[in-house]
Motif scaffolding. Structure first.
Motif, short mmCIF file in Angstrom:
data_model
loop_
_atom_site.label_atom_id
_atom_site.label_comp_id
_atom_site.label_asym_id
_atom_site.label_seq_id
_atom_site.Cartn_x
_atom_site.Cartn_y
_atom_site.Cartn_z
N MET A 243 1.24 -0.91 -0.50
CA MET A 243 -0.19 -0.12 0.41
C MET A 243 0.69 0.67 0.20
SD MET A 243 -2.24 0.92 2.86
CE MET A 243 -3.77 3.28 2.98
N GLU A 244 1.75 1.70 0.97
CA GLU A 244 2.60 2.22 1.00
C GLU A 244 3.82 2.60 0.14
OE1 GLU A 244 1.62 4.98 2.81
OE2 GLU A 244 -0.14 4.38 3.20
N ASP A 245 4.12 1.56 -0.58
CA ASP A 245 5.51 1.97 -1.04
C ASP A 245 5.43 0.37 -2.66
OD1 ASP A 245 7.65 2.01 -2.06
OD2 ASP A 245 9.21 0.84 -1.39
N PRO A 246 4.33 1.11 -3.25
CA PRO A 246 3.68 -0.47 -4.17
C PRO A 246 4.88 -0.24 -5.28
CG PRO A 246 2.32 1.82 -4.11
CD PRO A 246 3.63 2.23 -2.99
N GLN A 247 5.20 -2.03 -5.20
CA GLN A 247 6.08 -2.47 -6.33
C GLN A 247 5.74 -2.97 -8.04
OE1 GLN A 247 8.47 -4.32 -4.39
NE2 GLN A 247 8.41 -3.86 -2.31
N ILE A 248 3.91 -3.03 -7.41
CA ILE A 248 3.59 -4.09 -8.61
C ILE A 248 1.86 -3.49 -8.28
CG2 ILE A 248 3.18 -5.84 -6.84
CD1 ILE A 248 3.37 -8.19 -9.29
N ALA A 249 1.48 -3.36 -9.91
CA ALA A 249 0.36 -3.14 -10.19
C ALA A 249 -0.31 -4.39 -11.41
CB ALA A 249 -0.19 -1.55 -10.75
N VAL A 250 -1.36 -4.73 -10.67
CA VAL A 250 -1.76 -6.33 -11.51
C VAL A 250 -3.29 -6.28 -11.98
CG1 VAL A 250 -2.41 -8.63 -11.53
CG2 VAL A 250 -0.70 -7.47 -10.14
N ALA A 251 -3.19 -6.12 -13.22
CA ALA A 251 -4.98 -6.97 -13.88
C ALA A 251 -5.02 -7.36 -13.83
CB ALA A 251 -5.22 -5.91 -14.72
N VAL A 252 -6.46 -8.88 -14.10
CA VAL A 252 -6.82 -9.45 -14.06
C VAL A 252 -8.09 -9.80 -14.67
CG1 VAL A 252 -7.14 -12.15 -13.31
CG2 VAL A 252 -5.47 -10.88 -11.87
N TYR A 253 -8.42 -10.28 -16.05
CA TYR A 253 -9.69 -10.86 -17.19
C TYR A 253 -9.24 -11.81 -17.46
CZ TYR A 253 -13.42 -7.90 -18.84
OH TYR A 253 -13.96 -6.94 -18.63
N VAL A 254 -10.26 -12.78 -16.52
CA VAL A 254 -11.38 -14.13 -16.90
C VAL A 254 -12.45 -13.92 -17.96
CG1 VAL A 254 -11.38 -16.50 -16.12
CG2 VAL A 254 -8.89 -15.32 -15.05
N GLU A 255 -12.59 -14.09 -19.22
CA GLU A 255 -14.11 -14.42 -19.39
C GLU A 255 -14.67 -15.36 -18.98
OE1 GLU A 255 -13.41 -14.25 -23.54
OE2 GLU A 255 -11.54 -13.12 -23.80
N ASN A 256 -16.20 -14.99 -19.00
CA ASN A 256 -16.67 -15.86 -18.45
C ASN A 256 -16.03 -16.66 -16.61
OD1 ASN A 256 -16.98 -16.38 -21.38
ND2 ASN A 256 -18.26 -15.58 -20.92
N GLY A 257 -15.68 -15.98 -15.94
CA GLY A 257 -15.15 -16.64 -14.88
C GLY A 257 -15.99 -16.66 -13.82
N GLY A 258 -17.26 -15.50 -14.28
CA GLY A 258 -18.09 -15.45 -12.81
C GLY A 258 -18.34 -14.25 -11.86
N TRP A 259 -17.82 -14.02 -10.05
CA TRP A 259 -17.44 -13.34 -9.40
C TRP A 259 -16.30 -12.74 -10.07
CZ3 TRP A 259 -21.67 -10.34 -7.57
CH2 TRP A 259 -22.54 -11.78 -7.39
N GLY A 260 -15.93 -11.94 -9.84
CA GLY A 260 -14.25 -10.73 -9.55
C GLY A 260 -13.83 -11.98 -8.54
N ALA A 261 -14.24 -12.37 -7.84
CA ALA A 261 -13.25 -13.28 -5.85
C ALA A 261 -13.16 -14.86 -7.25
CB ALA A 261 -14.80 -12.86 -5.39
N THR A 262 -13.53 -14.74 -7.47
CA THR A 262 -13.48 -16.67 -7.82
C THR A 262 -12.22 -16.42 -8.40
OG1 THR A 262 -16.44 -16.37 -8.54
CG2 THR A 262 -14.27 -18.42 -9.21
#
Length: 487
Positions: A427-446
């Motif tokens: 949070m305070e010293d960010p080293q990596i930012a990530v995006a994940v996209y799974v088609e038809n994968g359902g909830w973001g938490a899945t």
């Protein structure tokens, strides 16, 4: 591209073929089966390539995709020239003007990529049996640490004499493995987009950090309903991000677009909204150093004037508040949003090449690009994303000790919803930012959240814990059943 056996046979019988000889040339080798979409490949020049650039002659090789294509001029070097004198029988008699006009070849420049091999390998592993993308960026530099697109292929398939056959097979595959979904896939960003809305509403004075909006299992007004899951109500911005409240952001958009006392017309309000999103890297190609990047879509007032011949207002377009409707973005743009929030208000254009031998990077890849939202607004968004990781929609990240921040997305689709995640760490010293996209994968938490957490852990820790390795194996083993219409 002769085998050792073919080469030996020809050498033994070369006396029978006057005028033919063997010439050594380098052929690109790929050490690992990863990052095919980033690396690209080389192939023999086409007639169009020769017409477009007189550097090339038939039989030359050129980059066709990826880094090989984008940095072709750096990689190809400069050809050498040797002018020889021949007699009437074609026999070489020496160099013309004693070699005064000859020129030594200059080798191509070495490129160093920012791709982290282990993170890339993990991302491709987690996407097995799924259609989608994982993109990771180092916020401070804009360097792309990982760009995985699934389905993919082994780049070593595209080397040597089998390239033509392999390329034909891949191009005819209905699942489009040649498509780099990270920069060419245009998707609804879903609830990851709510962070941009909070920034816009705060910056424009539509809300403060204490402004509460109700949510009656969704946004309900004048016969219109946008559903939401159960949580406390009313609530202000930080818990609205943590719980991913649809009602909150729909109310914010409605109060902005319909605020004629501030903007005069809905068109002016809409274009003000659009300008914020463009400053955050949406609506146009970011400029990544790879060919084929798509722009996504951020609508403006003219777009809706053309779409609705009658009048329109905030209610007409309410779904854009939650990253649905006409809004589209690439996974790279969503990852860049995470990097921008991590930096509290600026980003450096994402790029996969870290270093060019003997040459400075284009300033596009070194200078910061600031958004229209102030740092204090980003601080509030970070609080919301950290709260989401501790006990909100990203609570699966709570056990990590590197203080991750996250935002889920469940993007509506004609079939099953897409599973989306955007986050960064620490949070305070960010080293990596990530995006994940799974088609038809359902909830973001899945899929989105657990994959995002594993990617962050791999990069920050350098390895996965035993428990995380079990989780990765489980995700890898899952297959999503895509129908004909999902391709």
């Amino acid at each position: 591209q002769l085998s050792d056996q073919d080469f030996s046979i020809f050498q033994e019988k070369s006396y029978r073929f006057p005028g033919f000889y063997v010439q050594r040339r380098s052929v690109r080798q790929y050490e690992y089966p990863y990052a095919a979409h980033v690396l690209g490949d080389v192939a023999e020049v086409s007639e169009g390539d020769i017409e477009a650039d007189d550097y090339y002659q038939p039989g030359d090789y050129i980059g066709k995709l990826g880094v090989e294509r984008f940095y072709e001029k750096q990689l190809r070097g400069v050809k050498g020239v040797q002018i020889l004198l021949r007699d009437a029988h074609g026999r070489i008699q020496g160099r013309y003007q004693d070699g005064a006009l000859d020129r030594k070849p200059i080798p191509g420049k070495n490129l160093t990529l920012a791709i982290d091999k282990d993170v890339q390998a993990l991302a491709e592993r987690l996407l097995e049996g799924k259609i989608g993308s994982v993109v990771a960026i180092e916020p401070k530099t804009g360097e792309v640490l990982c760009m995985a697109s699934s389905p993919s292929y082994d780049p070593r398939m595209m080397v040597g004499r089998q390239r033509s056959k392999s390329h034909k097979e891949l191009s005819m595959d209905p699942w489009k493995p040649l498509l780099n979904r990270s920069i060419m896939g245009q998707y609804p960003p879903g609830s990851t987009f709510k962070t941009t809305q909070g920034l816009t509403f705060l910056s424009e004075g539509i809300i403060t950090d204490q402004t509460p909006y109700p949510c009656y299992r969704g946004f309900v007004y004048k016969g219109l309903r946008v559903g939401c899951h159960g949580h406390g109500s009313p609530l202000p911005l930080v818990p609205a991000i943590s719980t991913s409240c649809n009602g909150f952001f729909c109310w914010g958009l409605y109060h902005m677009i319909n605020n004629t006392s501030k903007y005069g017309t809905v068109q002016n309000a809409m274009n003000t909204w659009r300008d914020y999103l463009v400053s955050m890297g949406f609506g146009y190609p970011l400029g990544v150093d790879l060919p084929g990047e798509k722009r996504g879509l951020i609508p403006n007032a003219q777009f809706y004037d053309n779409a609705y011949k009658s009048s329109w207002n905030g209610l007409t377009i309410i779904s854009i508040a939650i990253g649905q409707g006409e809004v589209n973005a690439t996974p790279l743009q969503i990852a860049n949003l995470g990097a921008t929030i991590a930096n509290r208000g600026y980003f450096i254009t994402p790029h996969v090449v870290r270093k060019i031998e003997g040459e400075a990077l284009d300033t596009l890849y070194t200078r910061p690009r600031y958004t229209k939202a102030p740092q204090w607004a980003y601080d509030l968004i970070v609080k919301g994303m950290r709260s989401a990781a501790l006990g909100g929609t990203c609570k699966a990240l709570a056990h990590y000790d590197f203080n991750p921040c996250g935002k889920t997305g469940t993007a509506q689709n004609k079939g099953h919803d897409h599973s989306v995640f955007m986050g960064f760490a620490p949070m305070e010293d960010p080293q990596i930012a990530v995006a994940v996209y799974v088609e038809n994968g359902g909830w973001g938490a899945t899929y989105g959240v657990p994959i995002g957490g594993l990617i962050m852990e791999q990069f920050i820790k350098g390895e996965l814990s035993e428990a995380s390795e079990h989780k990765a194996a489980d995700i890898q083993s899952r297959r999503i059943n895509y129908g004909e219409g999902d391709r």
